[in-house]
Write an enzyme that holds these catalytic residues in place. Structure first.
Site, PDB file in Angstrom:
ATOM      1  N   ASP A 267       0.885  -1.153   0.000  1.00  0.00           N
ATOM      2  CA  ASP A 267       0.000   0.000   0.000  1.00  0.00           C
ATOM      3  C   ASP A 267       0.929   1.210   0.000  1.00  0.00           C
ATOM      4  O   ASP A 267       2.109   1.109   0.354  1.00  0.00           O
ATOM      5  CB  ASP A 267      -0.944  -0.007   1.202  1.00  0.00           C
ATOM      6  CG  ASP A 267      -2.142   0.912   0.936  1.00  0.00           C
ATOM      7  OD1 ASP A 267      -2.034   1.789   0.049  1.00  0.00           O
ATOM      8  OD2 ASP A 267      -3.181   0.760   1.598  1.00  0.00           O
TER       9      ASP A 267
HETATM   10  C1  BGC Z   1      -4.880   3.286  -0.061  1.00  0.00           C
HETATM   11  C2  BGC Z   1      -4.916   2.298  -1.195  1.00  0.00           C
HETATM   12  C3  BGC Z   1      -4.730   3.016  -2.493  1.00  0.00           C
HETATM   13  C4  BGC Z   1      -3.426   3.774  -2.443  1.00  0.00           C
HETATM   14  C5  BGC Z   1      -3.104   4.548  -3.704  1.00  0.00           C
HETATM   15  C6  BGC Z   1      -3.655   4.166  -0.104  1.00  0.00           C
HETATM   16  O1  BGC Z   1      -3.769   5.192   0.812  1.00  0.00           O
HETATM   17  O2  BGC Z   1      -4.926   2.604   1.167  1.00  0.00           O
HETATM   18  O3  BGC Z   1      -6.113   1.583  -1.180  1.00  0.00           O
HETATM   19  O4  BGC Z   1      -4.793   2.127  -3.563  1.00  0.00           O
HETATM   20  O5  BGC Z   1      -3.468   4.704  -1.382  1.00  0.00           O
HETATM   21  O6  BGC Z   1      -3.951   5.640  -3.814  1.00  0.00           O
END
Ligand code: BGC
Length: 741
Positions: A267
């Site tokens: 993530d």
């Molecule tokens: C989120 C993800 C997301 C990523 C990119 C993170 O803060 O938890 O689900 O895909 O950001 O935006």
């Protein structure tokens, strides 16, 4: 043209010299007629150490490098589960302000789960992939299958509910529909990211049984049956180690036990240590803040854990080269499946076909929670009877709000939006009046507007006054995508509806008993007013075509057929996660223990005999269904055998409708704690008035198993079991006993 396009055309140029299949001088990695892993080995053998390390981390917010020298293009990614997100700047979180990046907003995944319709899930994945292709994306960051543990989790709307079987059944076709287009799904957030509060560091502790029976099965289905090409690690820790480089979750379970051959992506900002990232299963690092701050970093991507620090450790022999080759093999495989795939279509965006998919999912997602007559003399309040009312008052901020704005990474920029008010006006024209009723503030990441009490009071007073003179009142409320509502980065602060809505609903009902409450949320909410309100509709977040679906159901043009993918407890403390105090939810800020163990959602309500206000699997229709002739073709089941259960369902009402028939199984007596029953099969059947259909469900020993902690394997104990066939988890129409020999 962006970098990806230019690299792709470079590849095309190389290829056009020598057509695939015909020229043995073509480098093996470019020859699409060869087996994938042969091409991967060939490309790997041509890469330098630096090129390999470069592949393992981001080069921009949503891009990671290919190998320009070899004509291997960069990988482009986008959020999120519900549509292709607007373009983000190369190296900060700002939107880049393009005018060509508006899209179809599809219903949120809780809504998809409420359809219980696998075909629609396939259509969803396919339509979303077509939009991704048009926007030149190789990988979509979704779907999410974290289990709904508490109604306070700010991100539940992005997931598929509380039941691992239902989420697993729906995630597989989504991935298949998507990946057939050469766009990778990235299933997230693996694993146990079941709350947003302290998500970056909370250490989740739970039993092996809860892990394997509740929190992992949908991920396993996504990998093993869906064949997902990538998976995103969660922010939180599991048993002391961050999930993005977690030896047990990634190396042991995902890669060894499940045979995952794809890419583990962090993530964004989920990596914390080079050695662990090298050794414990991470393949691609995205979004790190390498200056140790939690705000935007001026450091370059060379400072990422899997960039120069990794290169240095490899060169010093502190971590083996085999860790790098394994990562690069996976990244090349992903690249060949997506960016390098020259057979994929061009894609399309915001087309009538995609709007039709969004609308159809919306139509089947809406759940009619309650529908009663207002008085003994009248029929049920819904559907709205034609010509009965001269004035229909629509109240509520959510009737006009853009519910795709906010929410965090799943935020969308739809090309078109039909709001609930638009949808109702299209049917009822001038009969519709509107007043806001309550104020909800702006969707902002990380903070929320405070609404002055005077504003709340005056909006409510106006709505109540107008309600007195209306024939019918439709309140469109719920949560929204603001911080502390259904939004990433924080949990809800209370179970009650926000912005003074409980008082508003109570006063509207007193002013006019002909009241329909439509809740647009991705979460259960407290409804102390439920007994007094004759009609309650759960309308979710339905995306671009929300208003069409909602107005269709309210008017009766569409017969509702959705059922709840999670329980709505009457009180927050009736939910298992909240029963054991703060160490269970939200934890002590360092760690938490999932004390309710395997008893999540309806498993808790059923087993502990604490009824939910609206149970898992519940949803009404405008027609009636009767269940008859429940039977099993045998009284016993043996290992390796199949028992077939069946029931006949008849539409006894006067309009066409769809019923979701649910089959649960309970182990009557076991050596370990087992839930009273668990969902093991379902079928959605479409029936004309008077029509009947016999639904059959095969049951095998696998459906009877629990995860045995002593042997770390799945086990079924011989003895008595019960099949429960129902229209919901509590509306059980038949019980069929049988024995496992
Ligand atoms: C989120 C993800 C997301 C990523 C990119 C993170 O803060 O938890 O689900 O895909 O950001 O935006």
């Amino acid at each position: 043209m962006h970098i990806k396009s230019s690299l792709l055309s470079l590849t095309m140029a190389i290829v056009s010299v020598a057509p695939v299949n015909a020229d043995s001088t073509l480098p093996a990695y470019l020859d699409e007629s060869r087996p994938l892993d042969e091409r991967v080995e060939d490309a790997l053998s041509r890469m330098t150490l630096r090129e390999k390390v470069a592949m393992c981390h981001a080069e921009g917010k949503f891009a990671s490098p290919g190998v320009a020298r070899l004509g291997i293009p960069d990988l482009w990614m986008s959020d999120g589960p519900h549509g292709v997100r607007a373009e983000i700047n190369w190296n900060d979180w700002g939107y880049s302000g393009r005018t060509n990046d508006s899209i179809t907003a599809f219903p949120a995944l809780t809504a998809l789960a409420a359809t219980w319709n696998k075909d629609l899930s396939y259509d969803y994945g396919n339509a979303l992939a077509e939009e991704a292709l048009y926007r030149e994306k190789d990988m979509m960051l979704g779907p999410g299958v974290n289990i709904y543990r508490t109604p306070l989790n700010g991100r539940n709307f992005e997931y598929m509910g509380e039941d691992p079987y239902l989420a697993g059944e729906l995630v597989v076709p989504y991935i298949k529909g998507m990946q057939k287009n050469g766009v990778a799904a990235c299933v997230k957030h693996y694993a146990l990211n079941n709350q947003e509060l302290w998500r970056g560091h909370i250490d989740v502790n739970l039993s092996d049984r809860a892990l394997h029976e509740i929190y992992l099965p949908a991920f396993k289905r996504a990998v093993v049956d869906g064949g997902s090409w990538s998976i995103m690690g969660a922010y939180n820790k599991f048993r002391g180690q961050h999930c993005c480089h977690n030896e047990v979750l990634l190396n042991k379970i995902l890669k060894d036990d499940w045979g995952f051959d794809g890419v583990v992506v962090t993530d964004w900002g989920g990596a914390h240590d080079t050695r662990e990232a090298a050794l414990y299963g991470l393949d691609l690092e995205m979004g790190s803040y390498t200056n140790g701050l939690t705000s935007e970093s001026a450091f370059t991507t060379d400072d990422y854990y899997l960039a120069n620090p990794y290169l240095n450790m490899l060169q010093a022999g502190e971590v083996p080269m085999s860790t790098l080759d394994d990562k690069v093999r996976r990244l090349l495989r992903l690249n060949f499946r997506t960016a390098m795939n020259r057979n994929k279509p061009f894609g399309s965006v915001a087309t009538p076909e995609h709007y039709a998919v969004a609308e159809q999912i919306g139509n089947e997602a809406i759940v009619l929670l309650k529908n009663s007559p207002v008085s003994k003399k009248e029929g049920k309040l819904l559907p709205i009877q034609p010509d009965k009312y001269d004035r229909i008052l629509v109240v509520g901020d959510n009737a006009t709000r853009n519910l795709m704005a906010g929410g965090g990474s799943s935020e969308l920029k739809p090309k078109d939006i039909v709001t609930p008010l638009d949808g109702l006006k299209a049917i009822y024209g001038d009969k519709i009046e509107y007043t806001q009723g309550y104020a909800a503030g702006r969707p902002m990441y990380g903070h929320a507007d405070v609404i002055p009490a005077a504003v709340t009071d005056s909006l409510r007073a106006k709505a109540v006054e107008m309600a007195k003179n209306a024939g019918l009142v439709i309140m469109v409320g719920g949560l929204n995508k603001n911080h502390f509502q259904d939004c990433e980065g924080g949990d809800r602060l209370e179970y009650a509806l926000p912005f003074g809505q409980p008082e508003l609903i109570t006063e509207l009902q007193a002013a006019n008993p002909n009241l329909v409450v439509v809740l647009l949320t991705g979460n259960a909410v407290e409804m102390p007013w439920a007994a007094k309100v004759p009609a309650i509709v759960q309308g979710w977040y339905l995306g671009s075509m929300a208003g069409k679906s909602l107005a269709g159901v309210l008017s009766g043009n569409i017969n509702p057929s959705g059922k709840l993918p999670f329980s709505f407890p009457a009180r927050l403390e009736d939910n298992g996660a909240h029963h054991f105090g703060t160490i269970s939810y939200p934890g002590d800020s360092i760690r938490q223990d999932y004390k309710e163990d395997i008893l999540v959602g309806y498993r808790w309500h059923d087993t502990k005999k604490i009824p939910a206000l609206f149970p898992f699997g519940h949803g009404l229709s405008y027609t009636d269904f009767t269940y008859s002739n429940p039977r099993a073709d045998s009284k016993t089941l043996t290992d390796g055998g199949t028992l077939t259960a069946s029931v006949t369902v008849k539409n006894t009402g006067d309009c066409e409708g769809k019923e979701i028939v649910q089959l649960y199984i309970g182990d009557d007596k076991a050596s370990v704690l087992r839930p009273l029953k668990e969902l093991k099969a379902f079928a959605k059947v479409s029936l004309q008035p008077g029509q009947e259909e016999t639904v059959t469900f095969p049951v095998t020993v696998d459906d009877l198993k629990f995860y045995d902690e002593a042997t770390s394997s799945w086990k079924a104990e011989p003895g008595k079991f019960t099949i429960y066939i129902g229209a919901s988890s509590t509306d059980i129409k038949a019980k069929i006993p049988f024995e496992l020999k």
